[in-house]
Write a protein that holds these residues in place. Structure first.
Motif, PDB file in Angstrom:
ATOM      1  N   UNK A 159     -80.020 -34.495  31.007  1.00 39.13           N
ATOM      2  CA  UNK A 159     -79.258 -35.498  30.280  1.00 39.13           C
ATOM      3  C   UNK A 159     -79.525 -35.285  28.790  1.00 39.13           C
ATOM      4  N   UNK A 160     -78.512 -34.910  28.050  1.00 38.99           N
ATOM      5  CA  UNK A 160     -78.679 -34.508  26.661  1.00 38.99           C
ATOM      6  C   UNK A 160     -79.008 -35.697  25.778  1.00 38.99           C
ATOM      7  N   UNK A 161     -78.335 -36.805  25.989  1.00 37.56           N
ATOM      8  CA  UNK A 161     -78.519 -37.993  25.161  1.00 37.56           C
ATOM      9  C   UNK A 161     -78.617 -39.197  26.081  1.00 37.56           C
ATOM     10  N   UNK A 162     -79.702 -39.985  25.906  1.00 42.33           N
ATOM     11  CA  UNK A 162     -79.913 -41.138  26.781  1.00 42.33           C
ATOM     12  C   UNK A 162     -78.832 -42.191  26.625  1.00 42.33           C
ATOM     13  N   UNK A 163     -78.140 -42.208  25.484  1.00 40.16           N
ATOM     14  CA  UNK A 163     -77.088 -43.195  25.259  1.00 40.16           C
ATOM     15  C   UNK A 163     -75.800 -42.839  25.981  1.00 40.16           C
ATOM     16  N   UNK A 164     -75.713 -41.637  26.486  1.00 41.47           N
ATOM     17  CA  UNK A 164     -74.497 -41.176  27.163  1.00 41.47           C
ATOM     18  C   UNK A 164     -74.902 -40.632  28.532  1.00 41.47           C
ATOM     19  N   UNK A 165     -74.693 -41.419  29.551  1.00 39.56           N
ATOM     20  CA  UNK A 165     -75.028 -40.974  30.895  1.00 39.56           C
ATOM     21  C   UNK A 165     -73.750 -40.844  31.710  1.00 39.56           C
ATOM     22  N   UNK A 166     -73.901 -40.409  32.936  1.00 43.29           N
ATOM     23  CA  UNK A 166     -72.739 -40.245  33.809  1.00 43.29           C
ATOM     24  C   UNK A 166     -71.791 -39.195  33.286  1.00 43.29           C
ATOM     25  N   UNK A 167     -70.502 -39.521  33.300  1.00 44.52           N
ATOM     26  CA  UNK A 167     -69.488 -38.568  32.850  1.00 44.52           C
ATOM     27  C   UNK A 167     -69.586 -38.271  31.366  1.00 44.52           C
ATOM     28  N   UNK A 168     -70.195 -39.186  30.594  1.00 37.12           N
ATOM     29  CA  UNK A 168     -70.325 -38.938  29.159  1.00 37.12           C
ATOM     30  C   UNK A 168     -71.282 -37.781  28.876  1.00 37.12           C
ATOM     31  N   UNK A 169     -72.206 -37.528  29.788  1.00 38.41           N
ATOM     32  CA  UNK A 169     -73.137 -36.411  29.591  1.00 38.41           C
ATOM     33  C   UNK A 169     -72.398 -35.083  29.514  1.00 38.41           C
ATOM     34  N   UNK A 170     -71.238 -35.008  30.143  1.00 34.94           N
ATOM     35  CA  UNK A 170     -70.405 -33.796  30.086  1.00 34.94           C
ATOM     36  C   UNK A 170     -69.973 -33.505  28.654  1.00 34.94           C
ATOM     37  N   UNK A 171     -69.564 -34.555  27.921  1.00 35.04           N
ATOM     38  CA  UNK A 171     -69.116 -34.360  26.548  1.00 35.04           C
ATOM     39  C   UNK A 171     -70.275 -34.021  25.624  1.00 35.04           C
ATOM     40  N   UNK A 172     -71.423 -34.661  25.833  1.00 30.32           N
ATOM     41  CA  UNK A 172     -72.574 -34.356  24.979  1.00 30.32           C
ATOM     42  C   UNK A 172     -73.043 -32.920  25.182  1.00 30.32           C
ATOM     43  N   UNK A 173     -73.047 -32.454  26.430  1.00 26.19           N
ATOM     44  CA  UNK A 173     -73.458 -31.072  26.695  1.00 26.19           C
ATOM     45  C   UNK A 173     -72.459 -30.085  26.100  1.00 26.19           C
ATOM     46  N   UNK A 174     -71.164 -30.372  26.259  1.00 24.59           N
ATOM     47  CA  UNK A 174     -70.158 -29.497  25.672  1.00 24.59           C
ATOM     48  C   UNK A 174     -70.262 -29.466  24.155  1.00 24.59           C
ATOM     49  N   UNK A 175     -70.533 -30.597  23.547  1.00 21.18           N
ATOM     50  CA  UNK A 175     -70.663 -30.645  22.098  1.00 21.18           C
ATOM     51  C   UNK A 175     -71.841 -29.806  21.618  1.00 21.18           C
ATOM     52  N   UNK A 176     -72.948 -29.880  22.333  1.00 16.54           N
ATOM     53  CA  UNK A 176     -74.111 -29.093  21.932  1.00 16.54           C
ATOM     54  C   UNK A 176     -73.857 -27.600  22.086  1.00 16.54           C
ATOM     55  N   UNK A 177     -73.169 -27.213  23.168  1.00 18.79           N
ATOM     56  CA  UNK A 177     -72.858 -25.802  23.371  1.00 18.79           C
ATOM     57  C   UNK A 177     -71.895 -25.302  22.298  1.00 18.79           C
ATOM     58  N   UNK A 178     -70.873 -26.094  22.005  1.00 21.16           N
ATOM     59  CA  UNK A 178     -69.903 -25.689  20.981  1.00 21.16           C
ATOM     60  C   UNK A 178     -70.551 -25.572  19.614  1.00 21.16           C
ATOM     61  N   UNK A 179     -71.423 -26.520  19.268  1.00 27.06           N
ATOM     62  CA  UNK A 179     -72.094 -26.461  17.966  1.00 27.06           C
ATOM     63  C   UNK A 179     -72.970 -25.211  17.859  1.00 27.06           C
ATOM     64  N   UNK A 180     -73.664 -24.884  18.943  1.00 21.04           N
ATOM     65  CA  UNK A 180     -74.516 -23.685  18.925  1.00 21.04           C
ATOM     66  C   UNK A 180     -73.687 -22.413  18.815  1.00 21.04           C
ATOM     67  N   UNK A 181     -72.602 -22.325  19.571  1.00 17.47           N
ATOM     68  CA  UNK A 181     -71.777 -21.122  19.539  1.00 17.47           C
ATOM     69  C   UNK A 181     -71.021 -21.005  18.217  1.00 17.47           C
ATOM     70  N   UNK A 182     -70.661 -22.124  17.636  1.00 20.84           N
ATOM     71  CA  UNK A 182     -69.973 -22.082  16.350  1.00 20.84           C
ATOM     72  C   UNK A 182     -70.898 -21.542  15.267  1.00 20.84           C
ATOM     73  N   UNK A 183     -72.170 -21.927  15.317  1.00 23.71           N
ATOM     74  CA  UNK A 183     -73.135 -21.400  14.354  1.00 23.71           C
ATOM     75  C   UNK A 183     -73.366 -19.904  14.565  1.00 23.71           C
ATOM     76  N   UNK A 184     -73.393 -19.475  15.821  1.00 26.08           N
ATOM     77  CA  UNK A 184     -73.582 -18.052  16.096  1.00 26.08           C
ATOM     78  C   UNK A 184     -72.375 -17.232  15.661  1.00 26.08           C
ATOM     79  N   UNK A 185     -71.170 -17.744  15.858  1.00 31.03           N
ATOM     80  CA  UNK A 185     -69.978 -16.998  15.467  1.00 31.03           C
ATOM     81  C   UNK A 185     -69.879 -16.852  13.962  1.00 31.03           C
ATOM     82  N   UNK A 186     -70.387 -17.820  13.221  1.00 28.00           N
ATOM     83  CA  UNK A 186     -70.386 -17.700  11.771  1.00 28.00           C
ATOM     84  C   UNK A 186     -71.348 -16.621  11.313  1.00 28.00           C
TER      85      UNK A 186
END
Length: 281
Positions: free
Chosen positions: A157-184
């Motif tokens: 669970x990436x963020x305790x404030x976002x559980x259930x289906x919201x955890x999907x968005x938090x995980x996707x956001x973290x992956x996108x932020x990491x990959x965006x930094x790598x692509x730069x």
């Protein structure tokens, strides 16, 4: 008195005739076949040889476009209806049916990352976790068959404030932020010199998604040429048509294709700002 006439058979001759009769009985296998059947059996043609197709390398065409089937429907509709394998589709709709293998598409696929996740706690039913693992193994096999950049998944669970289906968005956001930094950080000069190219796409698949066709290729180069940044499944009415309001419940986010871009990351963060425990959703 009438004299009797007797014929005596020598013992050796009698023994020889008996052996010959026994041998004839032993070798007899029924009546002789008719002459026509014997002739046909003796002069039957030999079986055809087993043909082994030669190993050939399919060379993709220089230009691959969609030629409409001519029945009033579009190539995209025929592909969604799973009719690409039918005979009347053999020479049309090459682009939508995934027959356009090229180096451009291969490069785009090699820069796509497959992402998935599951709930942090074990499944309630016994044996269900085994099916989850098999589904994750299927995704890894698809990533390997398509030569994707890789496959990552998480059960945290990436963020305790976002559980259930919201955890999907938090995980996707973290992956996108990491990959965006790598692509730069991956410059064009480094890529040309043989370095690793940054991620250009993130393919999300829910844990219960199973890829039944491991050879299906996503037309990423087409999406890039059109400037597409988000691909969703579902009813087109989800986005609204004309004066009709959008109905987002008709959109399916079980499989999503997201471009590694600031726009996509901003969209996910905006969605997160509308939910979570802080808003009671």
């Amino acid at each position: 008195n009438v004299p009797r006439c007797e014929m005596r058979v020598p013992p050796l001759l009698f023994l020889g005739l008996s052996l010959a009769l026994l041998l004839r009985i032993y070798l007899w296998q029924g009546p002789e076949p008719c002459p026509g059947a014997r002739h046909q059996a003796l002069h039957a043609p030999p079986p055809p040889p087993t043909l082994v197709p030669p190993k050939t390398t399919l060379v993709p065409p220089k230009s691959c476009v969609d030629l409409a089937p001519g029945d009033g429907s579009s190539c995209l509709q025929q592909a969604l209806w799973d009719k690409c394998h039918l005979p009347f589709m053999s020479r049309v709709c090459d682009l939508s049916c995934g027959r356009c293998g090229s180096e451009v598409r291969g490069r785009a696929l090699r820069s796509a990352l497959l992402v998935s996740a599951r709930q942090p706690t074990p499944c309630a039913e016994a044996g269900a976790d085994a099916w989850v693992q098999r589904a994750m193994q299927n995704k890894a096999e698809y990533a390997l068959a398509q030569q994707l950049e890789g496959f990552v998944w998480s059960s945290a669970q990436i963020n305790a404030a976002y559980d259930g289906a919201w955890n999907k968005l938090t995980y996707l956001s973290s992956v996108l932020a990491e990959r965006l930094a790598q692509s730069r950080g991956a410059s064009e000069e480094a890529v040309r010199a043989g370095g690793r190219e940054g991620s250009r796409w993130v393919l999300w698949a829910d844990w219960d998604v199973v890829f039944t066709d491991l050879g299906h290729q996503l037309p990423l180069e087409e999406y890039e040429a059109r400037g597409v940044r988000l691909v969703l499944g579902g009813d087109p009415a989800a986005l609204g048509e004309g004066d009709a309001p959008a109905d987002y419940l008709k959109a399916n986010t079980g499989v999503m294709l997201l471009r590694v871009h600031n726009w996509t990351l901003s969209l996910l963060r905006r969605m997160l700002s509308r939910g979570g425990r802080a808003r009671g959703q």
